[in-house]
Write a protein that holds these residues in place. Sequence first.
Motif, short mmCIF file in Angstrom:
data_model
loop_
_atom_site.label_atom_id
_atom_site.label_comp_id
_atom_site.label_asym_id
_atom_site.label_seq_id
_atom_site.Cartn_x
_atom_site.Cartn_y
_atom_site.Cartn_z
N ASP A 29 2.30 -33.22 -24.78
CA ASP A 29 1.56 -32.18 -25.20
C ASP A 29 0.96 -31.84 -23.80
N ASP A 148 0.80 -25.63 -29.75
CA ASP A 148 -0.21 -26.84 -29.96
C ASP A 148 -1.08 -26.45 -31.29
N ASP A 168 -9.50 -28.09 -32.39
CA ASP A 168 -8.72 -28.74 -31.26
C ASP A 168 -9.80 -28.45 -29.96
K LIG Z 1 -5.04 -28.64 -26.88
#
Ligand SMILES: [K+]
Length: 295
Positions: A29, A148, A168
């Motif tokens: 990521d 994401d 997030d």
């Molecule tokens: K993130």
Amino acid sequence: MADEQSPANEQQLHDESHCDVVMVRVGIDVGNTAIKVVTEFSATDETVQRNKTRGPQLRSISLRDPEWITKCVEHLQTLAEQVAACESRDCESVCYDVRVASVNRGSAEPLVVALDEAFFQCIRVRFVTHEDVSMPIDVNFPERVGIDRLLGAEAAFRRHTAPLIVVDAGTTVTVDFVSAEGVFRGGAILPGLEMQTAALAAGTDALPKLDWASHRCREMPEGPGRDTVAAMRLGVLASVAGAVERLLRIYGGAATLVVTGGDAGCLVDALPAECDAVEEPHLVAQALLDLMLHD
Ligand SMILES: [K+]
Ligand SMILES: Nc1ncnc2c1ncn2[C@@H]1O[C@H](COP(=O)(O)OP(=O)(O)O)[C@@H](O)[C@H]1O
Ligand SMILES: CC(C)(COP(=O)(O)O)[C@@H](O)C(=O)NCCC(=O)O
């Protein structure tokens, strides 16, 4: 953006059924502050009957570290040695199946080049795109939503009861809504903890930069702040936690609050207990492993 398939794809990976190959699944990521590398492997030799697998291992590497690419390559090289040792194979039999989710092209592209060069014939690197997301997306421009955010929402939906509010907390804080039917409905984007404190320091003469790691909060600081740093920490945490609380009301109705990202721990402890926030560290990286398990 690099094309989806890295050069190594022309080199067919060892066929996983070949008895001496150990395939390691890698999810990366690539955010705007750090890369999160999650790795998992299953033995593919005669022990496959026992379906011997290892739980996912996670490593976060700050993009502020000038050696971050080298550290990522070395992390995978060390893993190859460990896997080879535990499977009593040589390192050359360890292959990587890599899925990359990136919202930061300037970092993702050099990383993929370095990985292809380091593991040439033993790596397949694929970028995750919106086509890989199965969750329905009901927003004005679906293709513009950060991958994401979509992966985090999808992974949260697989693990918790919708409707969901997926937070997030990283460079930015995203607060997204997933309906009871599992549809991504969009959300809100606000500056993350470090971005806010960096802005306070950059925009003033007297305010210091804060290092959240050294001030890692495990509970909301007492108010009112009795010194400059305490006032800054309280202000920034209250702005993020307060925004989440307000968005819970704006999105309406009872929803499961799932919090991920590097600052999830800090944020969960700054939220009132009645929010029942569930902390899911590194949900985006986990979503990449989920994708590979369903390949
Ligand atoms: K993130
Ligand atoms: N290894 C790390 N490097 C950078 N930040 C980290 C690290 N570990 C935890 N953090 C904290 O996590 C935040 C970054 O969260 P993250 O979810 O990785 O951001 P992004 O996905 O936007 O890159 C930082 O602001 C910092 O407070
Ligand atoms: C909002 C984001 C910057 C979050 O990135 P992060 O904080 O994880 O680095 C990223 O999801 C992004 O670039 N989104 C594109 C615009 C959008 O989601 O609408």
